[in-house]
Design an enzyme around this catalytic site. Structure first.
Site, PDB file in Angstrom:
ATOM      1  N   TYR A   1      -2.344   0.495  10.433  1.00  0.00           N
ATOM      2  CA  TYR A   1      -2.516  -0.080   9.093  1.00  0.00           C
ATOM      3  C   TYR A   1      -1.230   0.066   8.283  1.00  0.00           C
ATOM      4  CZ  TYR A   1      -4.094  -0.488   4.236  1.00  0.00           C
ATOM      5  OH  TYR A   1      -4.222  -0.844   2.915  1.00  0.00           O
TER       6      TYR A   1
ATOM      7  N   SER B   1       0.848  -1.197   0.000  1.00  0.00           N
ATOM      8  CA  SER B   1       0.000   0.000   0.000  1.00  0.00           C
ATOM      9  C   SER B   1       0.877   1.238   0.000  1.00  0.00           C
ATOM     10  CB  SER B   1      -0.905   0.035   1.232  1.00  0.00           C
ATOM     11  OG  SER B   1      -1.614   1.248   1.312  1.00  0.00           O
TER      12      SER B   1
END
Length: 256
Positions: free
Chosen positions: A166, A153
């Site tokens: 995250y 990501s």
């Protein structure tokens, strides 16, 4: 005519016949990747938790002339990943690529102390990816070839509020991916792909309502489609065996 030019002209043919296992295959990036690879002749082995969606996806791929099998898979269970890899080898005789795609986002401030959300992201994003690696590596080492693709990501590249834990799980995967690339010695290939804002169901599962609304609004304006990430996976797999694409970042051109 150079070898590089010939490789470029025949790139699509390098997908044909590849056996590719994909986690998180029932929607979003995983689904798009399965469809794109199968359309180019790959044999796809699909893992996810939602049986009905897997059945539907396999049916669509077969109806279009592709080859696909599935196994209901919870990547929090190492044994499920072992069985997914076993299915690939049992059905198609080998495993060429594993795409560790499944992931979740539970966005909140760190001082909100959402411990259960932290644990779930660690279990899925980090441990789940490690379980996929652990399932595939013995096969790759035995075969003498293979390709690990980890979907990471851009949240781990640019750190922002609400994404601390995250991004932490994704950066852990980034570190592991690079270490594996250096350790492989060319015996197997390792690729990390970092999507930016993509229009997938991942957004719908953000628990924090304010964060979910904000991300949805931004996604409606700038998000790219899962096909953009599927194309990056396809590109990495398409390279000649002696060429490794180590890191790819794919994001909206207007994303910060």
């Amino acid at each position: 005519m150079t070898d590089a030019f010939v490789d470029l002209c025949t790139m699509e043919n390098k997908i044909k016949g590849k056996v590719v296992a994909i986690t998180g295959a029932s929607s979003g990036i995983g689904e798009a990747t399965a469809i794109m690879l199968a359309a180019q002749g790959a044999k796809v082995v699909l893992g996810a938790r939602r049986k009905d969606r897997l059945e539907d996806l396999v049916g669509r791929i077969k109806a279009a002339g592709g080859e696909a099998v599935y196994l209901v898979t919870d990547i929090k269970n190492h044994g499920d990943l072992v069985q997914l890899v076993h299915l690939a080898c049992e059905t198609f005789g080998r495993l060429d690529v594993i795409v560790n795609n499944a992931g979740i986002a539970r966005l909140s401030r760190v001082d909100a102390v959402q411990v259960s959300d932290w644990e779930e992201m660690i279990d899925v994003n980090l441990k789940g990816t490690l379980y996929g690696i652990a399932a595939a590596l013995p096969i790759f080492l035995k075969q003498g070839f293979g390709h690990i693709i980890n979907i990471i990501s851009t949240s781990g590249i640019k750190i922002v509020p609400l994404q601390g834990v995250y991004a932490g799980t994704k950066n852990a995967v980034r570190t592991i991916t690079e270490a594996m690339r250096q350790e492989s010695g060319g015996l197997y290939r390792v690729t990390g792909i970092s999507p930016g804002l993509v229009n997938t169901e991942l957004i719908d599962h953000i628990k924090d309502e304010a964060a979910r609304i904000a991300v949805k609004e931004k996604a409606a304006q700038i998000a790219i489609t899962p096909d953009a990430i599927a194309a990056a996976v396809t590109y990495a797999i398409s390279q000649p065996d002696h060429v490794e694409v180590g890191d790819i970042v794919v994001r909206p051109s207007v994303q910060d």
